[in-house]
Every structure is written in C-alpha cells, then in structure tokens.
Design an enzyme around this catalytic site. Structure first.
Site, mmCIF file in Angstrom:
data_model
loop_
_atom_site.group_PDB
_atom_site.id
_atom_site.type_symbol
_atom_site.label_atom_id
_atom_site.label_comp_id
_atom_site.label_asym_id
_atom_site.label_seq_id
_atom_site.Cartn_x
_atom_site.Cartn_y
_atom_site.Cartn_z
ATOM 1 N N HIS A 266 56.079 -72.030 -19.386
ATOM 2 C CA HIS A 266 55.145 -71.198 -18.616
ATOM 3 C C HIS A 266 55.820 -70.690 -17.333
ATOM 4 O O HIS A 266 55.824 -69.488 -17.056
ATOM 5 C CB HIS A 266 53.887 -72.028 -18.293
ATOM 6 C CG HIS A 266 52.874 -71.320 -17.444
ATOM 7 N ND1 HIS A 266 51.702 -70.803 -17.956
ATOM 8 C CD2 HIS A 266 52.838 -71.053 -16.111
ATOM 9 C CE1 HIS A 266 51.014 -70.238 -16.981
ATOM 10 N NE2 HIS A 266 51.673 -70.379 -15.845
ATOM 11 N N GLU A 267 56.423 -71.608 -16.579
ATOM 12 C CA GLU A 267 57.069 -71.192 -15.321
ATOM 13 C C GLU A 267 58.285 -70.313 -15.603
ATOM 14 O O GLU A 267 58.557 -69.359 -14.867
ATOM 15 C CB GLU A 267 57.471 -72.407 -14.478
ATOM 16 C CG GLU A 267 56.328 -73.362 -14.104
ATOM 17 C CD GLU A 267 55.088 -72.683 -13.572
ATOM 18 O OE1 GLU A 267 55.206 -71.631 -12.918
ATOM 19 O OE2 GLU A 267 53.977 -73.198 -13.827
ATOM 20 N N HIS B 3 57.137 -66.710 -15.970
ATOM 21 C CA HIS B 3 56.961 -66.012 -14.686
ATOM 22 C C HIS B 3 58.325 -65.641 -14.094
ATOM 23 O O HIS B 3 58.532 -64.520 -13.626
ATOM 24 C CB HIS B 3 56.273 -66.924 -13.659
ATOM 25 C CG HIS B 3 54.828 -67.205 -13.904
ATOM 26 N ND1 HIS B 3 53.894 -66.232 -14.131
ATOM 27 C CD2 HIS B 3 54.136 -68.384 -13.895
ATOM 28 C CE1 HIS B 3 52.702 -66.801 -14.269
ATOM 29 N NE2 HIS B 3 52.814 -68.102 -14.127
ATOM 30 N N ASP C 95 46.280 -67.919 -12.928
ATOM 31 C CA ASP C 95 46.997 -66.652 -13.107
ATOM 32 C C ASP C 95 46.017 -65.537 -13.479
ATOM 33 O O ASP C 95 46.131 -64.404 -12.991
ATOM 34 C CB ASP C 95 48.035 -66.771 -14.233
ATOM 35 C CG ASP C 95 49.171 -67.719 -13.863
ATOM 36 O OD1 ASP C 95 49.424 -67.897 -12.664
ATOM 37 O OD2 ASP C 95 49.798 -68.252 -14.794
HETATM 38 C C1 NHX Z 1 44.601 -79.406 -15.635
HETATM 39 N N1 NHX Z 1 46.065 -78.231 -14.133
HETATM 40 O O1 NHX Z 1 43.642 -78.844 -15.145
HETATM 41 C C2 NHX Z 1 45.916 -79.407 -14.947
HETATM 42 C C3 NHX Z 1 46.049 -80.604 -14.045
HETATM 43 C C4 NHX Z 1 49.669 -73.617 -17.132
HETATM 44 C C5 NHX Z 1 51.575 -75.158 -16.818
HETATM 45 N N2 NHX Z 1 44.519 -80.075 -16.763
HETATM 46 O O2 NHX Z 1 49.945 -70.935 -13.265
HETATM 47 O O3 NHX Z 1 48.959 -76.023 -13.452
HETATM 48 O O4 NHX Z 1 46.379 -76.802 -15.848
HETATM 49 O O5 NHX Z 1 52.518 -70.872 -12.761
HETATM 50 C C6 NHX Z 1 42.994 -71.152 -9.163
HETATM 51 C C7 NHX Z 1 42.080 -71.217 -10.221
HETATM 52 C C8 NHX Z 1 45.611 -74.457 -11.368
HETATM 53 C C9 NHX Z 1 44.129 -71.949 -9.182
HETATM 54 C C10 NHX Z 1 42.299 -72.071 -11.266
HETATM 55 C C11 NHX Z 1 45.441 -73.601 -10.289
HETATM 56 C C12 NHX Z 1 43.618 -73.721 -12.366
HETATM 57 C C13 NHX Z 1 49.695 -73.221 -12.704
HETATM 58 C C14 NHX Z 1 44.856 -75.409 -13.537
HETATM 59 C C15 NHX Z 1 50.561 -74.116 -14.840
HETATM 60 N N3 NHX Z 1 51.741 -71.953 -12.570
HETATM 61 N N4 NHX Z 1 47.162 -74.856 -13.967
HETATM 62 C C16 NHX Z 1 50.448 -71.941 -12.873
HETATM 63 C C17 NHX Z 1 48.473 -74.988 -13.819
HETATM 64 C C18 NHX Z 1 46.247 -77.012 -14.672
HETATM 65 C C19 NHX Z 1 44.708 -74.507 -12.394
HETATM 66 C C20 NHX Z 1 44.327 -72.810 -10.250
HETATM 67 C C21 NHX Z 1 43.408 -72.874 -11.294
HETATM 68 C C22 NHX Z 1 50.280 -74.659 -16.213
HETATM 69 C C23 NHX Z 1 49.316 -73.774 -14.066
HETATM 70 C C24 NHX Z 1 46.233 -75.923 -13.662
HETATM 71 ZN ZN ZN Z 2 51.272 -69.583 -14.043
#
Ligand code: NHX
Ligand code: ZN
Length: 288
Positions: A103-104, A107, A179
């Site tokens: 994923h990263e 980006h 995102d």
């Molecule tokens: C979870 N968090 O919820 C875990 C802990 C897709 C690899 N099970 O985009 O970490 O999945 O580039 C605003 C709104 C994070 C901000 C909603 C931040 C939701 C972050 C959930 C990477 N990096 N997502 C990313 C991620 C997650 C989340 C938010 C949000 C992943 C992604 C969080």
């Molecule tokens: Zn992302």
C-alpha cells in the site's frame, strides 16, 4: 534544555522565517536541526502547538542524555504530534505487514513518477497512531496556492495505495478509508470552491455555513437537484480519472512497486531519495 525565559507562545507562527527564533530560543539545538524542514511539515500549526513539538523533542533528547536536540528528535516529535505515537509493539501478521508495505509502496511509486507532486519525504511501515503505515510528502517551500495539475497529481498519489493492495492481495482492505476521505475532500473542493471543473464553472457550490447559538447547524445551498447530481458526477469523474492514471502508472512499473515494497519490508522506513534510487536503478526505465 529550557531556559527560565518565558515561552513565547501567544502568537501564531509557522516558523517559515524570522519568527522561528522566539519559540526555539528556549531549547538548545544541535547544528543538524533544520527547523525549515519541520516548518514545512507542520502547516497551520499554532505557536502553542509548535512549542509543544519542541518540548517533545527536548524530552526525547533528555531521555537519551543528549546535550542538544538533533534533527532526529525533531522529526520524531513532528511525527508524533501529527500522526500519533509510534506503535512498534503492535502485533501485525506477516500478511498485514506485506499488504501495508505494498500500500505505501503504491503511494510512493506514483509520487516519484509524477511531475507535479510534493517531494516524497519518507515512507514507513512502522505503525503510528491509527495508521499501519504512512507516506509523507513535504513541499519544497511554503505553499500559498496549488495549481490544478498539483491537485490532480496528489489525487493520483492518494489512489496509489489501494491500487497496490489490489495487486498483491487480490482483495482490498478497509484501511484506505483515510485516503478515500482525503481524495473526496480534494475533488469536492475543486468542483465546489475552486472553479476547477470546466463543466460546473466558476461558481461556489459549497454554500454558506448557518449558525445557531454559536454552533454550525447546516449549510445553505442555493442550487438545484439537477446541479447537485452534476456535482456528484463531476467529483466521481475526477476521482475515477485519478484512479485510472495511478493504475496505469503502477501496472507499467510493477517491478518497481515490488522493489519498493520489498525494501520497506526489509528496512521499515525509506526516505524520498532512497525510493528514487530504487525506481531509477530497478532494471528498465520508468514507464509513465
Ligand atoms: C485498522 N488501521 O483500523 C488499522 C489499525 C491501508 C495499510 N484495523 O493510508 O493504516 O487500517 O498510506 C482518516 C480517516 C487510518 C484517517 C480514516 C487513518 C482510517 C493508512 C485506518 C494504511 N497510509 N489505515 C494509509 C491505515 C487502518 C485509518 C484514517 C482513517 C493501511 C492506512 C487505518
Ligand atoms: Zn494510504
């Protein structure tokens, strides 16, 4: 680290120029400390928030018995204040780690291959705050405005994470919610506030906030149902196009995507220069 001098936290300060001094005067800085880098990564921060950041950095330095705050502590403090604390102990399965790295990498790859993005600062798969991984960009200087081409490239970068997930997992995760939220905000602003949609023209569709008792209770919108539909279609079109652009870049450079993801799994964090090096040295030329 702290002098007894009263802290100057009353005014808003973005550290962009001379006003760096009053806040940082209370903390002893190592020559490595480049406040302009921290400033570019903390847009809109208030003086109090910046003072808090320096405080964090000083505590980190003190904990390691350092005589002055180095760039390392400043970066760590900035990341903590912006995204939350690092969670190295979070137990992640190998599959989650792999998906996060891809994923990263998605980006990061789209960022370095598009011309009008902010330079890549670093990309990491060390969990922090709510995020399992982060891709951080930094403008080269203070930005006061953005052109349409910058926003369109930013949108493509934002799509890159989910697209890379699709390739490696043949499925998609809930993690792209942040995102998706970010991309929707950008595209809506382009259509409704910035006059950047040829179809909808130079009209403000954002409406005006209505307040009651000091609280925002809603927005007054002065356009028809038909226009509402056009706005929705236009926002979707902009995002679909960014998605398609990112997808073709990623598909044409799959080998580079994989090389970045593998490097992330090995080293956990890469800076922008390291990602560019991987993209440049990976066999074959980048296909944009
Ligand atoms: C979870 N968090 O919820 C875990 C802990 C897709 C690899 N099970 O985009 O970490 O999945 O580039 C605003 C709104 C994070 C901000 C909603 C931040 C939701 C972050 C959930 C990477 N990096 N997502 C990313 C991620 C997650 C989340 C938010 C949000 C992943 C992604 C969080
Ligand atoms: Zn992302």
């Amino acid at each position: 680290f702290f002098s007894s001098r009263r802290r100057h936290t009353r005014f808003k300060c973005d550290w962009s120029s001379a006003c760096a001094l009053p806040i940082s005067r209370n903390v002893k800085l190592d020559p490595s400390a480049d406040l302009s880098v921290i400033a570019r990564g903390t847009p809109g921060f208030s003086g109090a928030e910046l003072a808090n950041l320096l405080n964090e950095a000083a505590l980190l330095a003190a904990r390691q018995n350092k005589k002055a705050v180095t760039m390392k502590e400043l970066e760590e403090a900035r990341d903590k204040v912006r995204w939350g604390r690092e969670r190295r102990s979070l137990a992640m399965s190998d599959e989650e780690k792999r998906d996060t790295a891809w994923h990263e990498a998605g980006h990061a790859l789209v960022n370095v291959l598009l011309e009008h993005t902010h330079p890549l600062h670093k990309v990491t798969i060390i969990p922090r705050g709510r995020a399992l991984g982060l891709t951080m960009m930094l403008p080269e200087k203070d930005i006061h405005s953005q052109r349409r081409k910058n926003l369109l490239d930013d949108l493509a970068v934002t799509m890159g994470g989910r697209i890379a997930e699709e390739i490696v997992a043949q499925d998609i995760s809930s993690g792209a919610a942040g995102d998706i939220q970010m991309a929707t905000q950008i595209a809506r602003a382009m259509v409704c506030q910035l006059g950047m949609s040829d179809k909808l023209g130079m009209i403000n569709y954002a409406g005006e906030s209505e307040y009651f008792g000091g609280r925002e209770i809603g927005r007054r919108t002065d356009y028809s149902e038909a226009t509402a539909r056009e706005i929705d279609d236009e926002v979707k079109r902009i995002i679909d196009e960014a998605y398609a652009r990112a997808k073709s870049i990623i598909e044409a450079n799959r080998d580079k995507l994989e090389a970045i993801a593998k490097a992330l799994l090995e080293y956990e964090t890469l800076d922008g220069a390291q990602v560019e090096e991987i993209v440049r040295t990976e066999i074959g030329r980048a296909h944009v």
